[in-house]
Design a protein around this motif. Sequence first.
Motif, PDB file in Angstrom:
ATOM      1  N   TRP A  85       0.399  -1.272   0.136  1.00 49.21           N
ATOM      2  CA  TRP A  85       0.186   0.020   0.186  1.00 49.21           C
ATOM      3  C   TRP A  85       0.929   1.619  -0.117  1.00 49.21           C
ATOM      4  O   TRP A  85       0.522   1.839  -0.726  1.00 49.21           O
ATOM      5  CB  TRP A  85      -1.060  -0.240   1.132  1.00 49.21           C
ATOM      6  CG  TRP A  85      -1.983   0.705   0.886  1.00 49.21           C
ATOM      7  CD1 TRP A  85      -2.146   2.576   2.278  1.00 49.21           C
ATOM      8  CD2 TRP A  85      -3.316   1.171   0.430  1.00 49.21           C
ATOM      9  NE1 TRP A  85      -3.039   3.141   1.358  1.00 49.21           N
ATOM     10  CE2 TRP A  85      -3.803   1.912   0.556  1.00 49.21           C
ATOM     11  CE3 TRP A  85      -3.549   0.352  -0.791  1.00 49.21           C
ATOM     12  CZ2 TRP A  85      -5.435   2.831  -0.167  1.00 49.21           C
ATOM     13  CZ3 TRP A  85      -4.996   0.489  -1.358  1.00 49.21           C
ATOM     14  CH2 TRP A  85      -5.618   2.005  -0.995  1.00 49.21           C
ATOM     15  N   ASP A  86       1.718   1.210   0.934  1.00 45.40           N
ATOM     16  CA  ASP A  86       2.527   2.728   0.710  1.00 45.40           C
ATOM     17  C   ASP A  86       3.403   2.677  -0.866  1.00 45.40           C
ATOM     18  O   ASP A  86       3.006   3.838  -1.153  1.00 45.40           O
ATOM     19  CB  ASP A  86       3.873   2.542   2.130  1.00 45.40           C
ATOM     20  CG  ASP A  86       4.359   0.947   1.878  1.00 45.40           C
ATOM     21  OD1 ASP A  86       4.236  -0.063   1.034  1.00 45.40           O
ATOM     22  OD2 ASP A  86       5.571   0.819   2.513  1.00 45.40           O
ATOM     23  N   LYS A  87       3.642   2.080  -1.305  1.00 47.87           N
ATOM     24  CA  LYS A  87       4.416   1.759  -1.750  1.00 47.87           C
ATOM     25  C   LYS A  87       3.730   1.950  -3.152  1.00 47.87           C
ATOM     26  O   LYS A  87       3.863   3.692  -4.275  1.00 47.87           O
ATOM     27  CB  LYS A  87       5.375   0.791  -3.194  1.00 47.87           C
ATOM     28  CG  LYS A  87       6.013   0.301  -2.138  1.00 47.87           C
ATOM     29  CD  LYS A  87       6.729  -1.249  -2.358  1.00 47.87           C
ATOM     30  CE  LYS A  87       8.395  -1.280  -1.605  1.00 47.87           C
ATOM     31  NZ  LYS A  87       8.359  -3.149  -2.030  1.00 47.87           N
ATOM     32  N   ALA A  90       2.600   5.887  -2.595  1.00 51.21           N
ATOM     33  CA  ALA A  90       3.633   7.376  -2.918  1.00 51.21           C
ATOM     34  C   ALA A  90       3.992   7.463  -4.516  1.00 51.21           C
ATOM     35  O   ALA A  90       4.191   8.439  -4.868  1.00 51.21           O
ATOM     36  CB  ALA A  90       5.024   6.707  -2.275  1.00 51.21           C
ATOM     37  N   TYR A 115      -8.479   0.266   3.858  1.00 57.38           N
ATOM     38  CA  TYR A 115      -6.890   1.377   3.528  1.00 57.38           C
ATOM     39  C   TYR A 115      -7.159   2.860   3.416  1.00 57.38           C
ATOM     40  O   TYR A 115      -6.462   3.246   3.731  1.00 57.38           O
ATOM     41  CB  TYR A 115      -6.806   0.717   2.475  1.00 57.38           C
ATOM     42  CG  TYR A 115      -5.875  -0.589   3.769  1.00 57.38           C
ATOM     43  CD1 TYR A 115      -4.576  -0.554   3.088  1.00 57.38           C
ATOM     44  CD2 TYR A 115      -6.214  -1.751   3.617  1.00 57.38           C
ATOM     45  CE1 TYR A 115      -3.753  -2.045   4.140  1.00 57.38           C
ATOM     46  CE2 TYR A 115      -5.134  -3.170   4.468  1.00 57.38           C
ATOM     47  CZ  TYR A 115      -4.594  -3.217   4.393  1.00 57.38           C
ATOM     48  OH  TYR A 115      -3.869  -4.367   4.639  1.00 57.38           O
ATOM     49  N   ARG A 383      -4.723  10.538  -0.522  1.00 58.28           N
ATOM     50  CA  ARG A 383      -3.305  10.094  -0.871  1.00 58.28           C
ATOM     51  C   ARG A 383      -2.352  11.274   0.850  1.00 58.28           C
ATOM     52  O   ARG A 383      -1.917  11.559   1.512  1.00 58.28           O
ATOM     53  CB  ARG A 383      -2.725  11.035  -1.550  1.00 58.28           C
ATOM     54  CG  ARG A 383      -1.554  10.907  -1.820  1.00 58.28           C
ATOM     55  CD  ARG A 383      -0.976  11.508  -3.294  1.00 58.28           C
ATOM     56  NE  ARG A 383       0.229  11.370  -3.421  1.00 58.28           N
ATOM     57  CZ  ARG A 383       0.969  11.353  -4.728  1.00 58.28           C
ATOM     58  NH1 ARG A 383       0.292  11.752  -5.795  1.00 58.28           N
ATOM     59  NH2 ARG A 383       2.265  11.330  -5.113  1.00 58.28           N
ATOM     60  N   MET A 386      -3.114   9.783   3.930  1.00 58.30           N
ATOM     61  CA  MET A 386      -2.021   9.604   4.384  1.00 58.30           C
ATOM     62  C   MET A 386      -0.380  10.231   4.651  1.00 58.30           C
ATOM     63  O   MET A 386       0.671   9.896   5.487  1.00 58.30           O
ATOM     64  CB  MET A 386      -1.315   8.611   3.507  1.00 58.30           C
ATOM     65  CG  MET A 386      -0.315   7.003   3.857  1.00 58.30           C
ATOM     66  SD  MET A 386      -0.649   6.314   2.574  1.00 58.30           S
ATOM     67  CE  MET A 386       0.941   5.048   3.008  1.00 58.30           C
ATOM     68  N   THR A 387      -0.627  11.365   3.827  1.00 61.87           N
ATOM     69  CA  THR A 387       0.698  12.483   3.816  1.00 61.87           C
ATOM     70  C   THR A 387       0.979  13.196   5.236  1.00 61.87           C
ATOM     71  O   THR A 387       1.861  13.672   5.997  1.00 61.87           O
ATOM     72  CB  THR A 387       0.650  13.441   3.140  1.00 61.87           C
ATOM     73  OG1 THR A 387       0.734  12.414   1.805  1.00 61.87           O
ATOM     74  CG2 THR A 387       1.866  14.448   2.938  1.00 61.87           C
ATOM     75  N   PRO A 390       1.995  10.128   8.891  1.00 64.41           N
ATOM     76  CA  PRO A 390       2.296   8.690   8.382  1.00 64.41           C
ATOM     77  C   PRO A 390       1.882   7.378   8.886  1.00 64.41           C
ATOM     78  O   PRO A 390       2.709   7.469  10.522  1.00 64.41           O
ATOM     79  CB  PRO A 390       4.195   9.762   7.760  1.00 64.41           C
ATOM     80  CG  PRO A 390       3.815  10.502   7.793  1.00 64.41           C
ATOM     81  CD  PRO A 390       2.823  10.989   8.587  1.00 64.41           C
ATOM     82  N   SER A 392       3.220   3.665   9.870  1.00 62.31           N
ATOM     83  CA  SER A 392       4.435   2.522   9.703  1.00 62.31           C
ATOM     84  C   SER A 392       3.701   1.371   9.242  1.00 62.31           C
ATOM     85  O   SER A 392       2.887   1.179   9.112  1.00 62.31           O
ATOM     86  CB  SER A 392       4.720   2.090  11.266  1.00 62.31           C
ATOM     87  OG  SER A 392       3.864   1.297  11.940  1.00 62.31           O
ATOM     88  N   ARG A 393       5.149   0.409   8.217  1.00 64.96           N
ATOM     89  CA  ARG A 393       4.210  -0.902   7.716  1.00 64.96           C
ATOM     90  C   ARG A 393       3.736  -2.020   8.831  1.00 64.96           C
ATOM     91  O   ARG A 393       3.715  -2.084   7.972  1.00 64.96           O
ATOM     92  CB  ARG A 393       6.335  -1.565   7.430  1.00 64.96           C
ATOM     93  CG  ARG A 393       7.030  -0.337   6.104  1.00 64.96           C
ATOM     94  CD  ARG A 393       6.136  -0.732   5.330  1.00 64.96           C
ATOM     95  NE  ARG A 393       5.620  -1.833   4.624  1.00 64.96           N
ATOM     96  CZ  ARG A 393       6.832  -2.036   3.621  1.00 64.96           C
ATOM     97  NH1 ARG A 393       7.889  -1.872   3.764  1.00 64.96           N
ATOM     98  NH2 ARG A 393       6.368  -3.328   3.046  1.00 64.96           N
ATOM     99  N   LEU A 396      -0.162  -1.051   7.462  1.00 68.90           N
ATOM    100  CA  LEU A 396      -0.691  -1.238   6.865  1.00 68.90           C
ATOM    101  C   LEU A 396      -0.501  -3.103   6.549  1.00 68.90           C
ATOM    102  O   LEU A 396      -1.241  -3.138   5.808  1.00 68.90           O
ATOM    103  CB  LEU A 396       0.487  -0.465   5.301  1.00 68.90           C
ATOM    104  CG  LEU A 396       0.127   0.662   6.019  1.00 68.90           C
ATOM    105  CD1 LEU A 396       1.120   0.953   4.589  1.00 68.90           C
ATOM    106  CD2 LEU A 396      -1.067   1.775   5.411  1.00 68.90           C
TER     107      LEU A 396
END
Length: 503
Positions: A85-87, A90, A115, A383, A386-387, A390, A392-393, A396
């Motif tokens: 998700w984070d990738k 971004a 999410y 977005r 999430m920005t 932020p 953490s992994r 997610l």
Amino acid sequence: MARIQQGNGLQSSESKSFKGTTESLAKHEDNSSDSDVNGIDNEVQTDKYGFIEGAQQYSSNSAEDIPPEILRQREAKWLDMLNNWDKWMAKKHKKMKVRCQKGIPPSLRGRAWLYLSGGKVKREQNPGKFQELDSQPGDPRWLDVIEKDLHRQFPFHEMFVARGGHGQQDLFRVLKAYTLHRPEEGYCQAQAPIAAVLLMHMPAEDAFWGLVQICEKYLPGYYSAGLEAIQLDGEIQFALLKRVSPVAHRHLKKHKIEPILYMTEWFMCAFSRTLPWASVLRVWDMFFCEGVKIIFRVGLVLLKCMLGTQEKLKAYQGLYESMELLRHIEPRYMHETFLVNEVVELPVSERDIEKEHLAQLRRWKETRGELHCKSPPRMHGARAIMTAEPPSRQDLRQNPTIIVESPVATATTTTTGNEGGRGSSAEDEKGKKSKRKKKTGKEEEREKEQEQKQAQAQTADAVPPPPAAEGPSPFPALAEPEDIPSVLGSLQSLSSVEHDTYL
């Protein structure tokens, strides 16, 4: 006996309707199907969304069926996005936005909404918060109002058709928990359909965090006393309408039709009580991804289509006639394909909305004074959320609710776990090689001595040593600790059906 769980905030003296309903459900105690518990006869037909066929506009047949092979491809793509998700947020946000516009696969819609909204992160950062709120009694002044509204939310849907059914119980829990989470805001009737739509796609805890994100990030101030935020957005929409459809703008201004008269339910319920259900889901897919601009665009499209030409306005001269027209929008304008295409193409951006917001805010202060509700600034989509916060992994990471043990994984573990097993896996051989590379000179000498002793034992027909008292290692094929996460990931992928039962 079917009964409401203790901690739902319902007291025996305050919930006569629930008491009667749950007692009546006890007569069907032997039947364990959800349709029986929710009060639906097995012979009653429902559509693929759970609405009783023919009951209302939600069960219309306007939805377009996607070929199974296309649906499977979309599911695979969305599973990849959810696992990374984070990738995607971004680096590939534009592609994600396009996929939301095409429609999220039904089997993954609830998880994707959680999410996109940031509700997944909120849930992970506040473990046990919902359970804590659910166990509290709640404010009696809100409990009574919430209970009266339960049966009004999608009464022709299988989840909410029965008083005291599972759907209404979960809806009560979510709404009560929100009043405890935001006691200064309390409960607003427009929150009920929002929570109900979420419950159709996810469990109660996830629906609670989805509701929190909508109220705090997407539509802040909408459900506060005085409804100042919705009035302000009505003025913003009316100003944007002048650019999008001057004809419709002049007509509404001529007959002094205030935006609050026609757009309140549209915006506060996110069109969940206005559009056919297939269109509702498509609008929500885009709304969670791109933010409130989708709600503005849908409203502008409907106004443009219904009031955008002089020919249409000839028969609707007057406030009453115009309001009736907006209450009964032509089905062709609400069809999912037409509506989504128009919404995507409409030239109204986040910058346009914020620019007009500042202008209307200045005008509000000049004419009415300061706003009483001090709501946080809204976030324009996933977005931005999430920005601003932020994650953490770990936040997610997908946490399965049901873990199914793979037969292949079990067989591999059994084979490699037994001492002296016949076949070692490729990972086992690779691990052994990597260990050999790290051996020092002394260790090699010890290894040679051990090999010589083993050879002597074999020639003397020595009995093999008994197995160790400890059981096989849970990761027998791993040689190095850094390889453990890859195996964990493969085991977790077996649980890709998280929440898929809430369709």
